[in-house]
Structure formats: structure tokens, C-alpha cells
Write an enzyme that holds these catalytic residues in place. Structure first.
Site: not given
Length: 217
Positions: A190, A135-137
């Protein structure tokens, strides 16, 4: 019942695991009827940020495992003790800890390396063909795990995407409520709080990611 390993990078968006993303991930797993175990490396985090002011706290030192235990309510194990054979899938929430503690992407960009224990664990899941969600970074480290042909997203930030493509990965722009699937690698990513404007937006993408990863397990 699927059993999932969740790797955390501390506690707090600016220097550890993003708390909302972490809790939403655990909630989604529970809602889907899966078991989970949290892990974190037993190491000093890169630095400590005052989350009220956004400034670095000079002289402050904190441990990634000890901080991550706050999110896991103490139910957390050392990453070095994670054995891939005990789990069906792997999940890594984001937060800058993924780019400062689990890797040094925040500092070195396309020249980054992954922390050795993290690299061992993530590569073990990849080599065993077990699904994973980032997720994210956190997806920024995936070229170092899966190789140059991996498909992923961090949302649509052009500078971050360029660093990822410079490492040989294929970045795909993605809405916060959606996911990118790399079926060849059983990998789902995501954007979460790379794009989310509120916790509800983050939840939609995270729920979809967890659903996809469990479906691959």
C-alpha cells in the site's frame, strides 16, 4: 492469536522508519487482536537528516536499532535474532530508511541490493509461504525478495515505478486508501505516505493492509 514480526529501519521519515506509518501499523495490529514484536538491524544508518531543516547532519552517526527503539518504546529485538518459525506474518513500514538502511534503493535504484540480514528474514517468510505487508517505499525491494514476477505498488510515482519494473516486478498504480494483493506470494502493499496527504489517509490503507495480511495468515 496471530503473531507478527514488524521490521523497522530507524526513526524518522527522511533517514529511518516513517513514524506515523509505524505507529499506525502497530495500532492496526493491536486493534485486530494480533500480537507483534518489533525488530531492526543493529547497524549504523546511512546518514542522519535534520528533520527540521531537511539537511544532512554532517558528522552525526546513529544506530538503526537504537533509533527504532524510540518507536517501539524500547521493546525491540535485533533483526539477527528473528526466527521465522515464531511468527505468522511480516510487516515493513516505509520511510526512507527502507531505501537507505534496509536496502540501497534510494542510491542505486534498479541496481539496488538488500541488506543481508533483511534479505535473509524477508526471504525466509517468502519461502515458508507466510504472508507479508510492505508500505510506502519498502515495496521497492520486493523484486530482490520474491523474484521478477512479483506484483506490488508504491502508489503512482512514475520514476520509482520504472525502477521497480526495470528490476522485473509488476508495478500497479494504487490509491492511498487501497492495497495491491499478490495472492500467489501472499503479499500485500500500500502507498501510505508515498501519496498520503494526512494521517487519516495513511491509516485507511494501512488498516486495509493489516486486515488482508492477517486474513492470509
Amino acid at each position: 492469536m496471530k503473531n507478527v514480526a514488524v521490521v523497522l529501519s530507524g526513526c524518522g521519515v527522511f533517514d529511518g522508519a516513517e513514524i506515523y506509518e509505524s505507529v499506525l501499523t502497530l495500532l492496526a495490529l493491536d486493534t485486530h487482536g494480533a500480537k507483534y514484536q518489533c525488530f531492526a538491524p543493529d547497524m549504523q544508518q546511512y546518514h542522519v537528516i535534520n528533520h527540521l531543516t531537511g539537511e544532512e547532519m554532517e558528522g552525526e552517526r546513529r544506530n538503526v536499532l537504537v533509533e527504532a527503539a524510540r518507536i517501539a518504546r524500547g521493546e525491540i529485538n535485533k533483526l539477527e535474532d528473528l526466527d521465522v518459525k515464531d511468527f505468522d506474518a511480516l510487516l515493513l513500514p516505509g520511510g526512507f530508511g527502507a531505501a537507505k538502511n534496509l536496502s540501497d534503493f534510494a542510491l542505486k535504484g534498479s541496481d539496488c541490493t538488500v541488506q543481508p540480514q533483511v534479505e535473509r528474514v524477508c526471504k525466509a517468510f517468502a519461502e515458508k509461504g507466510k504472508p507479508a505487508g510492505y508500505l510506502c517505499i519498502a515495496p521497492a525491494m520486493l523484486a530482490r525478495i520474491y523474484g521478477r514476477d512479483v506484483k506490488l505498488t508504491i502508489g503512482n510515482d512514475a520514476e520509482t515505478a520504472k525502477a521497480i519494473t526495470d528490476m522485473g516486478a509488476e508495478h500497479i498504480n494504487c490509491a492511498v486508501t487501497d492495497v495491491v494483493e499478490d495472492t500467489d506470494h501472499k503479499l500485500v502493499t500500500s502507498p501510505a505516505y508515498m501519496l498520503a496527504q494526512n494521517i487519516g489517509e495513511a491509516a485507511k490503507g494501512i488498516n486495509k493492509l493489516v486486515d488482508k495480511v492477517l486474513g492470509m495468515a
